[in-house]
Design a protein around this motif. Structure first.
Motif, mmCIF file in Angstrom:
data_model
loop_
_atom_site.group_PDB
_atom_site.id
_atom_site.type_symbol
_atom_site.label_atom_id
_atom_site.label_comp_id
_atom_site.label_asym_id
_atom_site.label_seq_id
_atom_site.Cartn_x
_atom_site.Cartn_y
_atom_site.Cartn_z
ATOM 1 N N SER A 35 0.841 -1.190 0.000
ATOM 2 C CA SER A 35 0.000 0.000 0.000
ATOM 3 C C SER A 35 0.882 1.247 0.000
ATOM 4 O O SER A 35 2.049 1.201 0.381
ATOM 5 C CB SER A 35 -0.933 0.006 1.212
ATOM 6 O OG SER A 35 -0.199 -0.102 2.407
ATOM 7 N N ILE A 36 0.295 2.340 -0.430
ATOM 8 C CA ILE A 36 1.008 3.618 -0.498
ATOM 9 C C ILE A 36 1.052 4.230 0.895
ATOM 10 O O ILE A 36 0.041 4.248 1.599
ATOM 11 C CB ILE A 36 0.309 4.569 -1.493
ATOM 12 C CG1 ILE A 36 0.396 3.976 -2.898
ATOM 13 C CG2 ILE A 36 0.921 5.953 -1.455
ATOM 14 C CD1 ILE A 36 -0.338 4.764 -3.943
ATOM 15 N N PRO A 37 2.215 4.750 1.304
ATOM 16 C CA PRO A 37 2.299 5.333 2.646
ATOM 17 C C PRO A 37 1.650 6.717 2.728
ATOM 18 O O PRO A 37 1.617 7.462 1.756
ATOM 19 C CB PRO A 37 3.807 5.446 2.886
ATOM 20 C CG PRO A 37 4.404 5.527 1.528
ATOM 21 C CD PRO A 37 3.503 4.729 0.626
ATOM 22 N N GLU A 38 1.131 6.994 3.922
ATOM 23 C CA GLU A 38 0.606 8.324 4.222
ATOM 24 C C GLU A 38 1.641 9.018 5.094
ATOM 25 O O GLU A 38 2.120 8.450 6.081
ATOM 26 C CB GLU A 38 -0.716 8.200 4.968
ATOM 27 C CG GLU A 38 -1.350 9.535 5.275
ATOM 28 C CD GLU A 38 -2.670 9.394 6.016
ATOM 29 O OE1 GLU A 38 -2.895 10.178 6.947
ATOM 30 O OE2 GLU A 38 -3.454 8.493 5.660
ATOM 31 N N MET A 39 1.991 10.245 4.732
ATOM 32 C CA MET A 39 3.023 10.999 5.443
ATOM 33 C C MET A 39 2.372 12.090 6.291
ATOM 34 O O MET A 39 1.507 12.816 5.803
ATOM 35 C CB MET A 39 3.992 11.631 4.445
ATOM 36 C CG MET A 39 4.644 10.648 3.479
ATOM 37 S SD MET A 39 5.747 9.490 4.289
ATOM 38 C CE MET A 39 7.062 10.579 4.770
ATOM 39 N N ASN A 40 2.815 12.210 7.560
ATOM 40 C CA ASN A 40 2.290 13.220 8.471
ATOM 41 C C ASN A 40 3.398 13.796 9.332
ATOM 42 O O ASN A 40 4.457 13.190 9.490
ATOM 43 C CB ASN A 40 1.207 12.626 9.371
ATOM 44 C CG ASN A 40 -0.051 12.304 8.596
ATOM 45 O OD1 ASN A 40 -0.649 13.175 7.993
ATOM 46 N ND2 ASN A 40 -0.441 11.040 8.595
ATOM 47 N N VAL A 41 3.114 14.953 9.922
ATOM 48 C CA VAL A 41 4.032 15.605 10.852
ATOM 49 C C VAL A 41 3.475 15.433 12.249
ATOM 50 O O VAL A 41 2.297 15.693 12.496
ATOM 51 C CB VAL A 41 4.176 17.111 10.521
ATOM 52 C CG1 VAL A 41 5.094 17.792 11.525
ATOM 53 C CG2 VAL A 41 4.673 17.305 9.104
ATOM 54 N N SER A 49 8.613 15.480 14.400
ATOM 55 C CA SER A 49 8.984 14.206 13.804
ATOM 56 C C SER A 49 8.044 13.936 12.636
ATOM 57 O O SER A 49 6.976 14.546 12.515
ATOM 58 C CB SER A 49 8.916 13.081 14.836
ATOM 59 O OG SER A 49 7.628 12.985 15.381
ATOM 60 N N LEU A 50 8.450 13.037 11.771
ATOM 61 C CA LEU A 50 7.644 12.659 10.612
ATOM 62 C C LEU A 50 7.163 11.232 10.802
ATOM 63 O O LEU A 50 7.905 10.365 11.268
ATOM 64 C CB LEU A 50 8.463 12.773 9.330
ATOM 65 C CG LEU A 50 9.048 14.152 9.032
ATOM 66 C CD1 LEU A 50 9.891 14.098 7.769
ATOM 67 C CD2 LEU A 50 7.943 15.182 8.891
ATOM 68 N N ARG A 51 5.932 11.003 10.411
ATOM 69 C CA ARG A 51 5.338 9.668 10.519
ATOM 70 C C ARG A 51 4.988 9.170 9.116
ATOM 71 O O ARG A 51 4.310 9.839 8.346
ATOM 72 C CB ARG A 51 4.092 9.711 11.383
ATOM 73 C CG ARG A 51 3.354 8.379 11.485
ATOM 74 C CD ARG A 51 2.124 8.482 12.355
ATOM 75 N NE ARG A 51 2.482 8.808 13.725
ATOM 76 C CZ ARG A 51 2.752 7.898 14.661
ATOM 77 N NH1 ARG A 51 2.679 6.626 14.364
ATOM 78 N NH2 ARG A 51 3.072 8.271 15.873
ATOM 79 N N CYS A 52 5.446 7.967 8.821
ATOM 80 C CA CYS A 52 5.163 7.289 7.556
ATOM 81 C C CYS A 52 4.348 6.057 7.917
ATOM 82 O O CYS A 52 4.816 5.201 8.669
ATOM 83 C CB CYS A 52 6.491 6.905 6.901
ATOM 84 S SG CYS A 52 6.359 5.914 5.418
ATOM 85 N N ILE A 122 7.851 14.057 1.910
ATOM 86 C CA ILE A 122 7.219 15.146 2.639
ATOM 87 C C ILE A 122 8.233 16.263 2.831
ATOM 88 O O ILE A 122 9.402 16.018 3.109
ATOM 89 C CB ILE A 122 6.646 14.658 3.996
ATOM 90 C CG1 ILE A 122 5.823 15.765 4.657
ATOM 91 C CG2 ILE A 122 7.741 14.136 4.902
ATOM 92 C CD1 ILE A 122 4.968 15.276 5.817
ATOM 93 N N LYS A 123 7.771 17.482 2.615
ATOM 94 C CA LYS A 123 8.595 18.666 2.852
ATOM 95 C C LYS A 123 7.796 19.610 3.736
ATOM 96 O O LYS A 123 6.662 19.963 3.413
ATOM 97 C CB LYS A 123 8.968 19.373 1.549
ATOM 98 C CG LYS A 123 9.843 20.596 1.782
ATOM 99 C CD LYS A 123 10.315 21.231 0.497
ATOM 100 C CE LYS A 123 11.276 22.372 0.822
ATOM 101 N NZ LYS A 123 11.886 22.918 -0.378
ATOM 102 N N VAL A 124 8.404 19.997 4.852
ATOM 103 C CA VAL A 124 7.757 20.902 5.790
ATOM 104 C C VAL A 124 8.504 22.233 5.743
ATOM 105 O O VAL A 124 9.715 22.278 5.925
ATOM 106 C CB VAL A 124 7.790 20.334 7.221
ATOM 107 C CG1 VAL A 124 7.114 21.283 8.192
ATOM 108 C CG2 VAL A 124 7.137 18.962 7.265
ATOM 109 N N THR A 125 7.755 23.293 5.462
ATOM 110 C CA THR A 125 8.325 24.641 5.499
ATOM 111 C C THR A 125 7.594 25.426 6.585
ATOM 112 O O THR A 125 6.689 24.904 7.237
ATOM 113 C CB THR A 125 8.181 25.359 4.136
ATOM 114 O OG1 THR A 125 6.788 25.577 3.888
ATOM 115 C CG2 THR A 125 8.795 24.547 3.004
#
Length: 165
Positions: A35-41, A49-52, A122-125
């Motif tokens: 399955s495709i991962p969902e990316m979150n902060v 932190s980042l969650r995959c 994921i890119k967080v600005t």
């Protein structure tokens, strides 16, 4: 009009074609899931932190984090990955957390087994979060198996037509 013998013959041929496609699918894929991962902060008081998270994988994949800025860096010491069996006890949920991330950097979570490779970026600005995910089949047998099943479903509707001749 088709005779009873012709109807039985074409029915048997249809069943054989469907079974061949199903067997080819099982042999080619085995028991597998991806399955495709969902990316979150994930934010807390001290750091981000980042969650995959990917809901279904089997067999157990490997998970690797990468960074555009820190190319070649080993993130295994600052990440934590877990594999939980789902309620059906066949596939597993993959959750990987990357700690101590920096702003304005693109991170990639790559989940891979012998069948597929899924990547979540994921890119967080300061002003936004950009996410992108994609999935790639690695096993060339997968496309052949899907074709076998497709052929079975294409031929099946032709059988009643052939029986009437």
């Amino acid at each position: 009009m088709a005779s009873q013998g012709q109807v039985i013959f074409w029915s048997i041929i249809s069943i054989i074609i469907i079974l061949a496609g199903a067997i080819a699918l099982i042999i080619g894929f085995g028991i597998s899931a991806f399955s495709i991962p969902e990316m979150n902060v994930d934010c807390n008081a001290t750091s981000e932190s980042l969650r995959c998270e990917a809901p279904q994988w089997f067999p157990q994949p490997t998970v690797v984090w990468a960074s555009q800025v820190d190319q070649g860096a080993n993130f295994s010491e600052v990440s934590d990955t877990s594999f939980e069996m789902n309620s059906e006890k066949v596939t597993m949920k993959v959750v990987s957390v990357l700690y101590n991330v920096t702003i304005n950097n693109t991170y990639s979570c790559m989940i891979e087994n012998n069948i597929a490779k899924a990547t979540g970026d994921i890119k967080v600005t300061d002003s936004e979060i950009k996410r992108q995910s994609h999935l790639q089949l690695l096993n060339s047998k997968a496309s052949l198996c899907v074709s076998s099943v497709a052929i079975a479903w294409v031929l099946l509707p032709l059988c009643p037509y052939l029986m009437l001749k």
